[in-house]
Write a protein that holds these residues in place. Structure first.
Motif, PDB file in Angstrom:
ATOM      1  N   PHE A  59       0.831  -1.202   0.000  1.00 54.58           N
ATOM      2  CA  PHE A  59       0.000   0.000   0.000  1.00 54.58           C
ATOM      3  C   PHE A  59       0.871   1.260   0.000  1.00 54.58           C
ATOM      4  N   VAL A  60       0.209   2.433  -0.009  1.00 51.19           N
ATOM      5  CA  VAL A  60       0.931   3.691  -0.188  1.00 51.19           C
ATOM      6  C   VAL A  60       2.160   3.836   0.726  1.00 51.19           C
ATOM      7  N   PRO A  61       2.075   3.542   2.042  1.00 46.39           N
ATOM      8  CA  PRO A  61       3.272   3.747   2.879  1.00 46.39           C
ATOM      9  C   PRO A  61       4.483   2.945   2.392  1.00 46.39           C
ATOM     10  N   GLU A  62       4.253   1.687   1.987  1.00 45.59           N
ATOM     11  CA  GLU A  62       5.363   0.852   1.503  1.00 45.59           C
ATOM     12  C   GLU A  62       5.939   1.425   0.201  1.00 45.59           C
ATOM     13  N   VAL A  63       5.024   1.908  -0.664  1.00 44.41           N
ATOM     14  CA  VAL A  63       5.492   2.459  -1.936  1.00 44.41           C
ATOM     15  C   VAL A  63       6.305   3.724  -1.680  1.00 44.41           C
ATOM     16  N   LEU A  64       5.850   4.490  -0.710  1.00 48.88           N
ATOM     17  CA  LEU A  64       6.529   5.741  -0.385  1.00 48.88           C
ATOM     18  C   LEU A  64       7.953   5.491   0.124  1.00 48.88           C
ATOM     19  N   LYS A  98       0.227  19.835 -12.114  1.00 46.54           N
ATOM     20  CA  LYS A  98      -0.661  20.128 -10.977  1.00 46.54           C
ATOM     21  C   LYS A  98      -1.495  18.899 -10.579  1.00 46.54           C
ATOM     22  N   GLY A  99      -1.566  18.651  -9.285  1.00 40.14           N
ATOM     23  CA  GLY A  99      -2.379  17.549  -8.773  1.00 40.14           C
ATOM     24  C   GLY A  99      -1.634  16.232  -8.689  1.00 40.14           C
ATOM     25  N   ASP A 100      -0.420  16.202  -9.215  1.00 37.27           N
ATOM     26  CA  ASP A 100       0.338  14.947  -9.297  1.00 37.27           C
ATOM     27  C   ASP A 100       1.623  15.054  -8.468  1.00 37.27           C
ATOM     28  N   LEU A 101       1.816  14.067  -7.587  1.00 34.79           N
ATOM     29  CA  LEU A 101       2.954  14.137  -6.667  1.00 34.79           C
ATOM     30  C   LEU A 101       4.070  13.150  -7.022  1.00 34.79           C
ATOM     31  N   LEU A 108      14.489  11.200 -12.896  1.00 36.15           N
ATOM     32  CA  LEU A 108      15.358  10.480 -13.840  1.00 36.15           C
ATOM     33  C   LEU A 108      15.534  11.280 -15.126  1.00 36.15           C
ATOM     34  N   VAL A 109      14.434  11.868 -15.592  1.00 38.76           N
ATOM     35  CA  VAL A 109      14.520  12.696 -16.800  1.00 38.76           C
ATOM     36  C   VAL A 109      15.503  13.847 -16.556  1.00 38.76           C
ATOM     37  N   ARG A 110      15.389  14.453 -15.400  1.00 40.19           N
ATOM     38  CA  ARG A 110      16.298  15.552 -15.061  1.00 40.19           C
ATOM     39  C   ARG A 110      17.761  15.081 -15.097  1.00 40.19           C
ATOM     40  N   ALA A 197       9.071   8.148 -24.329  1.00 37.14           N
ATOM     41  CA  ALA A 197       8.620   7.120 -23.392  1.00 37.14           C
ATOM     42  C   ALA A 197       9.529   6.959 -22.179  1.00 37.14           C
ATOM     43  N   ASP A 198      10.772   7.374 -22.296  1.00 30.88           N
ATOM     44  CA  ASP A 198      11.682   7.176 -21.157  1.00 30.88           C
ATOM     45  C   ASP A 198      12.663   8.336 -21.035  1.00 30.88           C
ATOM     46  N   ALA A 199      13.428   8.285 -19.942  1.00 30.34           N
ATOM     47  CA  ALA A 199      14.293   9.414 -19.607  1.00 30.34           C
ATOM     48  C   ALA A 199      15.419   9.587 -20.633  1.00 30.34           C
TER      49      ALA A 199
HETATM   50 CO1  B1M Z   1       1.192   6.241  -7.329  1.00 30.85          CO
HETATM   51  N1  B1M Z   1       0.086   5.553  -8.803  1.00 30.85           N
HETATM   52  N2  B1M Z   1      -0.363   7.027  -6.537  1.00 30.85           N
HETATM   53  N3  B1M Z   1       2.377   6.673  -5.858  1.00 30.85           N
HETATM   54  N4  B1M Z   1       2.492   5.038  -8.135  1.00 30.85           N
HETATM   55  C1  B1M Z   1       0.829   4.839  -9.914  1.00 30.85           C
HETATM   56  C2  B1M Z   1       1.239   5.827 -10.998  1.00 30.85           C
HETATM   57  C3  B1M Z   1      -0.278   3.809 -10.405  1.00 30.85           C
HETATM   58  C4  B1M Z   1      -0.119   3.401 -11.888  1.00 30.85           C
HETATM   59  C5  B1M Z   1      -0.292   2.580  -9.475  1.00 30.85           C
HETATM   60  C6  B1M Z   1      -1.357   1.566  -9.865  1.00 30.85           C
HETATM   61  O1  B1M Z   1      -2.496   1.690  -9.509  1.00 30.85           O
HETATM   62  N5  B1M Z   1      -0.975   0.544 -10.585  1.00 30.85           N
HETATM   63  C7  B1M Z   1      -1.605   4.607 -10.107  1.00 30.85           C
HETATM   64  C8  B1M Z   1      -2.109   5.499 -11.247  1.00 30.85           C
HETATM   65  C9  B1M Z   1      -3.308   4.908 -11.970  1.00 30.85           C
HETATM   66  C10 B1M Z   1      -3.706   5.794 -13.070  1.00 30.85           C
HETATM   67  O2  B1M Z   1      -4.048   6.939 -12.905  1.00 30.85           O
HETATM   68  N6  B1M Z   1      -3.661   5.254 -14.275  1.00 30.85           N
HETATM   69  C11 B1M Z   1      -1.191   5.409  -8.878  1.00 30.85           C
HETATM   70  C12 B1M Z   1      -2.098   5.959  -7.933  1.00 30.85           C
HETATM   71  C13 B1M Z   1      -3.558   5.617  -8.160  1.00 30.85           C
HETATM   72  C14 B1M Z   1      -1.684   6.768  -6.863  1.00 30.85           C
HETATM   73  C15 B1M Z   1      -2.560   7.426  -5.788  1.00 30.85           C
HETATM   74  C16 B1M Z   1      -3.870   8.054  -6.284  1.00 30.85           C
HETATM   75  C17 B1M Z   1      -2.780   6.347  -4.710  1.00 30.85           C
HETATM   76  C18 B1M Z   1      -3.691   6.737  -3.563  1.00 30.85           C
HETATM   77  O3  B1M Z   1      -3.459   7.686  -2.873  1.00 30.85           O
HETATM   78  N7  B1M Z   1      -4.747   5.970  -3.447  1.00 30.85           N
HETATM   79  C19 B1M Z   1      -1.618   8.509  -5.216  1.00 30.85           C
HETATM   80  C20 B1M Z   1      -1.702   9.831  -5.986  1.00 30.85           C
HETATM   81  C21 B1M Z   1      -0.928  10.953  -5.320  1.00 30.85           C
HETATM   82  C22 B1M Z   1      -0.813  12.151  -6.240  1.00 30.85           C
HETATM   83  O4  B1M Z   1       0.035  12.181  -7.108  1.00 30.85           O
HETATM   84  N8  B1M Z   1      -1.702  13.124  -6.083  1.00 30.85           N
HETATM   85  C23 B1M Z   1      -0.290   7.853  -5.455  1.00 30.85           C
HETATM   86  C24 B1M Z   1       0.812   8.037  -4.634  1.00 30.85           C
HETATM   87  C25 B1M Z   1       2.039   7.439  -4.826  1.00 30.85           C
HETATM   88  C26 B1M Z   1       3.182   7.557  -3.827  1.00 30.85           C
HETATM   89  C27 B1M Z   1       3.289   8.936  -3.172  1.00 30.85           C
HETATM   90  C28 B1M Z   1       2.981   6.516  -2.774  1.00 30.85           C
HETATM   91  C29 B1M Z   1       4.396   7.152  -4.736  1.00 30.85           C
HETATM   92  C30 B1M Z   1       5.115   8.345  -5.405  1.00 30.85           C
HETATM   93  C31 B1M Z   1       6.407   8.708  -4.732  1.00 30.85           C
HETATM   94  C32 B1M Z   1       7.236   9.640  -5.565  1.00 30.85           C
HETATM   95  O5  B1M Z   1       7.139   9.711  -6.788  1.00 30.85           O
HETATM   96  N9  B1M Z   1       8.076  10.371  -4.857  1.00 30.85           N
HETATM   97  C33 B1M Z   1       3.728   6.345  -5.842  1.00 30.85           C
HETATM   98  C34 B1M Z   1       4.409   5.465  -6.724  1.00 30.85           C
HETATM   99  C35 B1M Z   1       5.878   5.253  -6.450  1.00 30.85           C
HETATM  100  C36 B1M Z   1       3.760   4.794  -7.786  1.00 30.85           C
HETATM  101  C37 B1M Z   1       4.286   3.660  -8.701  1.00 30.85           C
HETATM  102  C38 B1M Z   1       4.285   2.383  -7.861  1.00 30.85           C
HETATM  103  C39 B1M Z   1       5.660   3.833  -9.293  1.00 30.85           C
HETATM  104  C40 B1M Z   1       5.839   5.130 -10.104  1.00 30.85           C
HETATM  105  C41 B1M Z   1       7.296   5.279 -10.410  1.00 30.85           C
HETATM  106  O6  B1M Z   1       7.990   6.039  -9.762  1.00 30.85           O
HETATM  107  N10 B1M Z   1       7.792   4.500 -11.398  1.00 30.85           N
HETATM  108  C42 B1M Z   1       3.208   3.644  -9.859  1.00 30.85           C
HETATM  109  C43 B1M Z   1       2.956   2.255 -10.436  1.00 30.85           C
HETATM  110  C44 B1M Z   1       3.818   1.996 -11.657  1.00 30.85           C
HETATM  111  O7  B1M Z   1       4.172   2.885 -12.397  1.00 30.85           O
HETATM  112  N11 B1M Z   1       4.121   0.756 -11.866  1.00 30.85           N
HETATM  113  C45 B1M Z   1       2.091   4.406  -9.265  1.00 30.85           C
HETATM  114  C46 B1M Z   1       9.210   4.482 -11.760  1.00 30.85           C
HETATM  115  C47 B1M Z   1       9.508   5.675 -12.701  1.00 30.85           C
HETATM  116  C48 B1M Z   1      10.984   5.621 -13.079  1.00 30.85           C
HETATM  117  O8  B1M Z   1       8.731   5.512 -13.880  1.00 30.85           O
HETATM  118  O9  B1M Z   1       7.432   7.651 -13.468  1.00 30.85           O
HETATM  119  O10 B1M Z   1       6.812   6.097 -15.395  1.00 30.85           O
HETATM  120  P1  B1M Z   1       7.845   6.700 -14.504  1.00 30.85           P
HETATM  121  O11 B1M Z   1       8.882   7.502 -15.411  1.00 30.85           O
HETATM  122  C49 B1M Z   1       9.477   6.976 -16.581  1.00 30.85           C
HETATM  123  C50 B1M Z   1       8.665   7.273 -17.854  1.00 30.85           C
HETATM  124  O12 B1M Z   1       7.273   7.378 -17.649  1.00 30.85           O
HETATM  125  C51 B1M Z   1       9.304   8.497 -18.400  1.00 30.85           C
HETATM  126  O13 B1M Z   1      10.672   8.389 -18.010  1.00 30.85           O
HETATM  127  C52 B1M Z   1      10.763   7.761 -16.742  1.00 30.85           C
HETATM  128  C53 B1M Z   1      12.022   6.926 -16.685  1.00 30.85           C
HETATM  129  O14 B1M Z   1      12.318   6.246 -17.850  1.00 30.85           O
HETATM  130  N12 B1M Z   1       8.863   9.829 -18.022  1.00 30.85           N
HETATM  131  C54 B1M Z   1       9.043  10.881 -18.882  1.00 30.85           C
HETATM  132  C55 B1M Z   1       8.352  10.328 -16.883  1.00 30.85           C
HETATM  133  N13 B1M Z   1       8.173  11.631 -16.965  1.00 30.85           N
HETATM  134  C56 B1M Z   1       8.592  12.009 -18.194  1.00 30.85           C
HETATM  135  C57 B1M Z   1       8.660  13.274 -18.805  1.00 30.85           C
HETATM  136  C58 B1M Z   1       9.158  13.347 -20.098  1.00 30.85           C
HETATM  137  C59 B1M Z   1       9.572  12.204 -20.783  1.00 30.85           C
HETATM  138  C60 B1M Z   1       9.537  10.961 -20.187  1.00 30.85           C
HETATM  139  O15 B1M Z   1       9.269  14.504 -20.787  1.00 30.85           O
HETATM  140  C61 B1M Z   1       9.169  15.712 -20.124  1.00 30.85           C
END
Ligand code: B1M
Length: 211
Positions: A59-64, A98-101, A108-110, A197-199
């Motif tokens: 859950f969220v705490p573990e992910v955090l 906005k709205g996304d944390l 990684l992109v940075r 798609a990626d960093a």
């Molecule tokens: Co969140 N979360 N989360 N979460 N979280 C996801 C995204 C989710 C897919 C999990 C799931 O349900 N399977 C889901 C979203 C569903 C959806 O909308 N489709 C989700 C949810 C629902 C939520 C909450 C709503 C949960 C809740 O509270 N009930 C909540 C929302 C809070 C908010 O933002 N307002 C929430 C909270 C959190 C934590 C705070 C616990 C934590 C974030 C901590 C942090 O970032 N400091 C967290 C995490 C870690 C995740 C998962 C597990 C991992 C995301 C991650 O960091 N991936 C994620 C599940 C998943 O993705 N498998 C999930 C690793 C990262 C390297 O990948 O960010 O995709 P990514 O970046 C990639 C590419 O996308 C790309 O390059 C990167 C590296 O190659 N990229 C770019 C990213 N930005 C780019 C910009 C570019 C180009 C490429 O150009 C400018």
């Protein structure tokens, strides 16, 4: 995969930030490439946590805590992935919309962009559209980069595109978008200049825009 990389992945999943930092340091000293440590250690662990989160096994705490551990590991790799002393090629304004944390992907992109010699002004998370425009104007930026991880916040990227396009800096700035739910088709539909798609490909595209 080496035992050390597996251990990095396991400790990240357990949220042990100091241990992850120590193991990443050890992997660097043992001569593993920063890219391998990132992809096969840190990102591998985060992918497993992501899958468990989706299945309600964690859950969220573990992910955090896992995310914090990931960021501690990335801190060790940052200077190694960045090419020290490279002349700045241009300025990028980067932020999570906005709205996304979520900030791990953005960080990684940075890191990759800095590694390519770009100056990155990181606005952090939960960034309103107007802040991207203000920062781009202030820093004379060539690129605005938006990250979004939630299906509900990716529409905020449209607000950023509209804010840039209706501003005085419209023709000076390219808009790049990315993040897990974002697609090429979505980027085109909102009028963004580029989706990657990626960093690594984000950094390469940014360098091309600045060339
Ligand atoms: Co969140 N979360 N989360 N979460 N979280 C996801 C995204 C989710 C897919 C999990 C799931 O349900 N399977 C889901 C979203 C569903 C959806 O909308 N489709 C989700 C949810 C629902 C939520 C909450 C709503 C949960 C809740 O509270 N009930 C909540 C929302 C809070 C908010 O933002 N307002 C929430 C909270 C959190 C934590 C705070 C616990 C934590 C974030 C901590 C942090 O970032 N400091 C967290 C995490 C870690 C995740 C998962 C597990 C991992 C995301 C991650 O960091 N991936 C994620 C599940 C998943 O993705 N498998 C999930 C690793 C990262 C390297 O990948 O960010 O995709 P990514 O970046 C990639 C590419 O996308 C790309 O390059 C990167 C590296 O190659 N990229 C770019 C990213 N930005 C780019 C910009 C570019 C180009 C490429 O150009 C400018």
């Amino acid at each position: 995969m080496s035992e050390l990389l597996q251990e990095i992945s396991a400790q990240l999943q357990a949220g042990k930030a100091p241990k992850v930092k120590e193991l990443v340091q050890q992997a660097v000293e043992e001569g593993l490439s920063p890219q391998t440590i990132l992809e096969e250690g840190l990102l591998a662990g985060m992918n497993i946590i992501g899958a468990k989160f989706k299945n309600n096994e964690v859950f969220v705490p573990e992910v955090l805590v896992a995310a914090r551990a990931m960021n501690r590991g990335i801190e060790v790799l940052r200077p190694l992935l960045a090419d020290a002393g490279v002349e700045e090629k241009g300025t990028v304004i980067l932020g999570t919309v906005k709205g996304d944390l979520h900030d791990i992907g953005k960080n990684l992109v940075r890191m990759m962009m800095e590694g390519k010699g770009l100056k990155v002004v990181d606005l952090g998370v939960d960034v309103p559209a107007s802040a991207f425009v203000d920062a781009a104007r202030e820093h004379n930026a060539r690129i605005v980069g938006c990250s979004a991880l939630l299906a509900s916040t990716m529409n905020e990227m449209k607000s950023v595109v509209e804010a840039v396009r209706s501003s005085d800096i419209s023709d000076k700035v390219k808009i790049m978008v990315g993040g897990a739910p974002v697609t090429e088709a979505f980027a085109a539909s909102i009028g963004a200049d580029c989706y990657t798609a990626d960093a690594t490909s984000a950094a390469a595209a940014a360098v091309d825009f600045c060339a």
